[in-house]
Design an enzyme around this catalytic site. Structure first.
Site, PDB file in Angstrom:
ATOM      1  N   SER A 194       0.871  -1.183   0.000  1.00 29.22           N
ATOM      2  CA  SER A 194       0.000   0.000   0.000  1.00 29.22           C
ATOM      3  C   SER A 194       0.904   1.228   0.000  1.00 29.22           C
ATOM      4  CB  SER A 194      -0.848  -0.006   1.279  1.00 29.22           C
ATOM      5  OG  SER A 194      -1.414   1.256   1.512  1.00 29.22           O
ATOM      6  N   TYR A 219      -2.085   0.114  10.465  1.00 30.82           N
ATOM      7  CA  TYR A 219      -2.048  -0.413   9.093  1.00 30.82           C
ATOM      8  C   TYR A 219      -0.702  -0.099   8.447  1.00 30.82           C
ATOM      9  CZ  TYR A 219      -3.439  -0.889   4.146  1.00 30.82           C
ATOM     10  OH  TYR A 219      -3.526  -1.250   2.820  1.00 30.82           O
ATOM     11  N   THR A 247     -12.839  -0.690  -3.251  1.00 33.97           N
ATOM     12  CA  THR A 247     -13.237  -2.008  -2.719  1.00 33.97           C
ATOM     13  C   THR A 247     -13.967  -1.800  -1.394  1.00 33.97           C
ATOM     14  OG1 THR A 247     -11.241  -2.274  -1.418  1.00 33.97           O
ATOM     15  CG2 THR A 247     -11.154  -3.091  -3.689  1.00 33.97           C
TER      16      THR A 247
HETATM   17  N1  LIG Z   1      -8.609  -0.837  -1.166  1.00 38.93           N
HETATM   18  C1  LIG Z   1      -7.593  -0.001  -1.082  1.00 38.93           C
HETATM   19  O1  LIG Z   1      -7.758   1.221  -1.136  1.00 38.93           O
HETATM   20  C2  LIG Z   1      -6.175  -0.524  -0.958  1.00 38.93           C
HETATM   21  C3  LIG Z   1      -5.139   0.377  -1.129  1.00 38.93           C
HETATM   22  C4  LIG Z   1      -3.831  -0.058  -1.009  1.00 38.93           C
HETATM   23  C5  LIG Z   1      -3.591  -1.383  -0.728  1.00 38.93           C
HETATM   24  N2  LIG Z   1      -4.610  -2.255  -0.566  1.00 38.93           N
HETATM   25  C6  LIG Z   1      -4.273  -3.634  -0.233  1.00 38.93           C
HETATM   26  O2  LIG Z   1      -4.805  -4.493  -1.229  1.00 38.93           O
HETATM   27  C7  LIG Z   1      -5.076  -5.767  -0.665  1.00 38.93           C
HETATM   28  C8  LIG Z   1      -6.493  -6.188  -1.021  1.00 38.93           C
HETATM   29  O3  LIG Z   1      -7.366  -5.233  -0.455  1.00 38.93           O
HETATM   30  P1  LIG Z   1      -8.867  -4.980  -0.961  1.00 38.93           P
HETATM   31  O4  LIG Z   1      -9.022  -3.524  -1.089  1.00 38.93           O
HETATM   32  O5  LIG Z   1      -9.183  -5.877  -2.093  1.00 38.93           O
HETATM   33  O6  LIG Z   1      -9.639  -5.426   0.366  1.00 38.93           O
HETATM   34  P2  LIG Z   1     -11.051  -6.136   0.606  1.00 38.93           P
HETATM   35  O7  LIG Z   1     -11.979  -5.887  -0.506  1.00 38.93           O
HETATM   36  O8  LIG Z   1     -11.422  -5.747   1.994  1.00 38.93           O
HETATM   37  O9  LIG Z   1     -10.657  -7.686   0.575  1.00 38.93           O
HETATM   38  C9  LIG Z   1      -9.762  -8.173   1.536  1.00 38.93           C
HETATM   39  C10 LIG Z   1      -9.502  -9.640   1.262  1.00 38.93           C
HETATM   40  O10 LIG Z   1      -8.611 -10.120   2.295  1.00 38.93           O
HETATM   41  C11 LIG Z   1      -9.236 -11.253   2.889  1.00 38.93           C
HETATM   42  N3  LIG Z   1      -8.912 -11.430   4.297  1.00 38.93           N
HETATM   43  C12 LIG Z   1      -8.975 -10.507   5.281  1.00 38.93           C
HETATM   44  N4  LIG Z   1      -8.689 -11.081   6.474  1.00 38.93           N
HETATM   45  C13 LIG Z   1      -8.456 -12.392   6.216  1.00 38.93           C
HETATM   46  C14 LIG Z   1      -8.145 -13.507   7.024  1.00 38.93           C
HETATM   47  N5  LIG Z   1      -8.019 -13.416   8.355  1.00 38.93           N
HETATM   48  N6  LIG Z   1      -7.955 -14.713   6.437  1.00 38.93           N
HETATM   49  C15 LIG Z   1      -8.093 -14.848   5.090  1.00 38.93           C
HETATM   50  N7  LIG Z   1      -8.400 -13.828   4.272  1.00 38.93           N
HETATM   51  C16 LIG Z   1      -8.583 -12.621   4.831  1.00 38.93           C
HETATM   52  C17 LIG Z   1     -10.726 -10.986   2.763  1.00 38.93           C
HETATM   53  O11 LIG Z   1     -11.435 -12.188   2.962  1.00 38.93           O
HETATM   54  P3  LIG Z   1     -12.898 -12.178   3.715  1.00 38.93           P
HETATM   55  O12 LIG Z   1     -13.918 -11.943   2.637  1.00 38.93           O
HETATM   56  O13 LIG Z   1     -12.981 -13.538   4.343  1.00 38.93           O
HETATM   57  O14 LIG Z   1     -12.864 -11.062   4.731  1.00 38.93           O
HETATM   58  C18 LIG Z   1     -10.791 -10.457   1.342  1.00 38.93           C
HETATM   59  O15 LIG Z   1     -10.749 -11.489   0.409  1.00 38.93           O
HETATM   60  C19 LIG Z   1      -4.832  -5.629   0.835  1.00 38.93           C
HETATM   61  O16 LIG Z   1      -3.567  -6.142   1.177  1.00 38.93           O
HETATM   62  C20 LIG Z   1      -4.862  -4.124   1.063  1.00 38.93           C
HETATM   63  O17 LIG Z   1      -4.096  -3.743   2.183  1.00 38.93           O
HETATM   64  C21 LIG Z   1      -5.909  -1.859  -0.682  1.00 38.93           C
END
Ligand SMILES: NC(=O)c1ccc[n+]([C@@H]2O[C@H](COP(=O)([O-])OP(=O)(O)OC[C@H]3O[C@@H](n4cnc5c(N)ncnc54)[C@H](OP(=O)(O)O)[C@@H]3O)[C@@H](O)[C@H]2O)c1
Length: 232
Positions: free
Chosen positions: A124, A137, A172
């Site tokens: 991130s 975070y 997301t």
């Molecule tokens: N969205 C943003 O703005 C953003 C920006 C920068 C970086 N990121 C990074 O991108 C990555 C994906 O994020 P996203 O935005 O796609 O988030 P998201 O839509 O909230 O999805 C998160 C994913 O992680 C899984 N997860 C969370 N806790 C878990 C656990 N204990 N065991 C197994 N799986 C788990 C969730 O599964 P469940 O459905 O079971 O909860 C879901 O599939 C993350 O590493 C995040 O830090 C996101």
């Protein structure tokens, strides 16, 4: 050639977009998540595992002996001032965002080495600099950067490539939830789509083996800066 790629957090958000794209490319995807029903909808091989319990991962991935790529995508994010973030929040972030990827990497390294494969960490912008409200975070993502950088140096003799992708704000559930908890308006049009973020990871995976993308930073062009205080 068909590659076998494990993607964590494959059932939602960026992970789901990436999984769909890799399957369409002809890759064999192993989708890891804790929601068996949601994983089943992806139509690929699945591993049910909870990253908040890293001690259970060894059994969950014991059958995997050849892996062309391991994509650490799953993550959690909660915001709040240091003055208010409880021990549980810190422990949750460190366990899911750092310890679990480290343990999963350790367990799967023999399979990745066997394929002279690739480990990709979804980090991130917060893994490079930390603003107000982002301590837990950002600290976990800074630690994830350290894990990736050390692994890259260690695995060079084994021809294992290591990359980190640093997305900015992505549309997301995570981003919607963060904006809600900060009391800030959320406009998915003002941030990057999950598909665009997934494409950047796909690009990193598709760079020919003669080269490695160490770090890829991708951010929305017209992003609204994060709030620096919680509006309650
Ligand atoms: N969205 C943003 O703005 C953003 C920006 C920068 C970086 N990121 C990074 O991108 C990555 C994906 O994020 P996203 O935005 O796609 O988030 P998201 O839509 O909230 O999805 C998160 C994913 O992680 C899984 N997860 C969370 N806790 C878990 C656990 N204990 N065991 C197994 N799986 C788990 C969730 O599964 P469940 O459905 O079971 O909860 C879901 O599939 C993350 O590493 C995040 O830090 C996101």
């Amino acid at each position: 050639m068909t590659r076998t790629i494990l993607v964590t957090g494959a059932n939602r958000g960026i992970g789901r977009e990436l999984t769909h794209r890799l399957i369409a490319d002809g890759d064999t995807v192993i989708a890891l998540g804790r929601d068996a029903a949601a994983l089943a909808e992806l139509g690929c091989r699945t591993v049910v595992a909870d990253l908040s319990r890293p001690e259970t991962l060894a059994e969950a991935v014991s059958s995997i002996d050849h892996l062309d790529a391991l994509v650490h995508n799953a993550g959690i994010a909660e915001v709040g001032p240091v003055a208010e973030l409880g021990l549980d929040v810190w422990q949750r972030h460190m366990t899911v965002n750092v310890t679990a990827p480290a343990e999963l990497t350790r367990l799967l390294l023999p399979a990745v080495r066997a394929a002279r494969g690739h480990v990709v960490f979804v980090n991130s912008g917060a893994g490079l600099s930390a603003g107000a409200l982002w301590s837990a975070y950002a600290a976990s993502k800074h630690a994830l950067k350290a894990l990736a950088d050390a692994l890259r140096a260690e695995e060079k003799p084994n021809e294992v490539r290591v990359s980190t992708v640093y997305p900015g704000q992505v549309a997301t559930d995570m981003q919607r939830q963060l904006k809600k908890s900060m009391g800030a308006p959320y406009d998915p049009e003002k941030v990057m789509s999950a598909g665009t973020a997934a494409e950047s990871i796909r690009y990193v995976l598709n760079v020919p083996a003669e080269a490695t993308v160490h770090d890829l930073r991708i951010a929305p062009s017209n992003v609204v800066p994060h709030a620096t205080t919680m509006r309650r």
